[in-house]
Design a protein around this motif. Structure first.
Motif, short mmCIF file in Angstrom:
data_model
loop_
_atom_site.label_atom_id
_atom_site.label_comp_id
_atom_site.label_asym_id
_atom_site.label_seq_id
_atom_site.Cartn_x
_atom_site.Cartn_y
_atom_site.Cartn_z
N GLU A 48 81.94 145.57 -12.20
CA GLU A 48 83.36 145.37 -11.88
C GLU A 48 83.93 146.61 -11.19
O GLU A 48 84.63 146.50 -10.20
N LEU A 49 83.62 147.79 -11.70
CA LEU A 49 84.12 149.01 -11.10
C LEU A 49 83.54 149.23 -9.71
O LEU A 49 84.21 149.72 -8.81
N ALA A 50 82.29 148.83 -9.50
CA ALA A 50 81.63 149.04 -8.22
C ALA A 50 82.21 148.15 -7.12
O ALA A 50 82.16 148.49 -5.95
N THR A 51 82.75 147.00 -7.48
CA THR A 51 83.27 146.09 -6.46
C THR A 51 84.77 146.21 -6.26
O THR A 51 85.29 145.72 -5.27
N ASN A 52 85.46 146.83 -7.17
CA ASN A 52 86.91 146.88 -7.11
C ASN A 52 87.39 148.21 -6.52
O ASN A 52 87.73 149.13 -7.24
N PHE A 53 87.38 148.29 -5.18
CA PHE A 53 87.84 149.51 -4.52
C PHE A 53 88.41 149.19 -3.14
O PHE A 53 88.16 148.13 -2.58
N ILE A 54 89.20 150.11 -2.65
CA ILE A 54 89.75 150.02 -1.29
C ILE A 54 89.29 151.26 -0.54
O ILE A 54 89.42 152.38 -1.04
N LYS A 55 88.76 151.07 0.63
CA LYS A 55 88.25 152.17 1.45
C LYS A 55 89.06 152.22 2.74
O LYS A 55 89.28 151.19 3.37
N ASP A 56 89.53 153.40 3.10
CA ASP A 56 90.28 153.59 4.34
C ASP A 56 89.37 154.20 5.39
O ASP A 56 88.67 155.19 5.13
N TYR A 57 89.40 153.61 6.58
CA TYR A 57 88.64 154.10 7.72
C TYR A 57 89.62 154.52 8.80
O TYR A 57 90.44 153.72 9.24
N LYS A 58 89.53 155.78 9.21
CA LYS A 58 90.43 156.30 10.23
C LYS A 58 89.90 155.93 11.61
O LYS A 58 88.71 156.00 11.87
N SER A 59 90.82 155.53 12.48
CA SER A 59 90.44 155.22 13.86
C SER A 59 91.56 155.70 14.78
O SER A 59 92.66 156.02 14.32
N SER A 60 91.29 155.73 16.06
CA SER A 60 92.30 156.16 17.02
C SER A 60 93.46 155.16 17.09
O SER A 60 94.54 155.51 17.53
N GLU A 61 93.23 153.95 16.62
CA GLU A 61 94.27 152.91 16.66
C GLU A 61 94.99 152.76 15.32
O GLU A 61 95.82 151.87 15.17
N GLY A 62 94.68 153.61 14.35
CA GLY A 62 95.31 153.56 13.04
C GLY A 62 94.28 153.37 11.95
O GLY A 62 93.11 153.10 12.20
N VAL A 63 94.73 153.51 10.72
CA VAL A 63 93.85 153.41 9.56
C VAL A 63 93.56 151.95 9.26
O VAL A 63 94.46 151.10 9.25
N VAL A 64 92.29 151.65 9.01
CA VAL A 64 91.87 150.32 8.59
C VAL A 64 91.53 150.40 7.11
O VAL A 64 90.64 151.15 6.72
N SER A 65 92.28 149.67 6.28
CA SER A 65 92.03 149.64 4.84
C SER A 65 91.22 148.41 4.50
O SER A 65 91.63 147.28 4.81
N PHE A 66 90.08 148.62 3.88
CA PHE A 66 89.18 147.54 3.52
C PHE A 66 89.21 147.35 2.01
O PHE A 66 88.84 148.24 1.25
N ASN A 67 89.66 146.18 1.56
CA ASN A 67 89.69 145.85 0.14
C ASN A 67 88.40 145.10 -0.20
O ASN A 67 88.24 143.93 0.12
N HIS A 68 87.48 145.80 -0.84
CA HIS A 68 86.17 145.22 -1.14
C HIS A 68 86.28 144.03 -2.07
O HIS A 68 85.62 143.01 -1.87
N GLN A 69 87.13 144.13 -3.10
CA GLN A 69 87.24 143.05 -4.08
C GLN A 69 87.74 141.76 -3.43
O GLN A 69 87.23 140.68 -3.73
N THR A 70 88.70 141.86 -2.53
CA THR A 70 89.22 140.67 -1.84
C THR A 70 88.11 139.97 -1.08
O THR A 70 87.95 138.75 -1.14
N HIS A 71 87.31 140.74 -0.36
CA HIS A 71 86.21 140.16 0.40
C HIS A 71 85.12 139.60 -0.51
O HIS A 71 84.58 138.52 -0.26
#
Length: 97
Positions: free
Chosen positions: A23-46
């Motif tokens: 549960e802990l391994a799948t429940n996280f949000i990762k932010d990826y910086k790009s020149s067009e803005g930050v992309v936040s990836f919600n692993h649990q949602t996916h």
């Protein structure tokens, strides 16, 4: 009696640990910086939506195991475009701060 109770509690905790770790391994949000803005990836949602870890993780391996612009635009965006009611415009993923 206390020893038996201790053993039972220890056994239950040892059995529950892998479930908690998953549960802990799948429940996280990762932010990826790009020149067009930050992309936040919600692993649990996916994970909740796809229910097939290999679908993304095997495809990630074909992109060198790195989440980058190439992976995001070729794999993630393609997946979003094949499903209904999932945003596909740039601003839905890329957030200016």
């Amino acid at each position: 009696m206390r020893l038996i109770l201790f053993i039972l509690v220890t056994l239950l905790l040892s059995l529950a640990q892998p479930l908690l770790a998953t549960e802990l391994a799948t429940n996280f949000i990762k932010d990826y910086k790009s020149s067009e803005g930050v992309v936040s990836f919600n692993h649990q949602t996916h994970a909740d939506q796809l229910k097939d870890c290999a679908f993304c993780h095997n495809n990630l391996k074909t992109f060198g195991g790195i989440v980058n612009e190439d992976f995001g635009h070729k794999f993630c965006l393609a997946c979003h475009m094949t499903h209904k009611n999932i945003p596909t415009d740039c601003k839905s993923c890329h957030k200016r701060t």
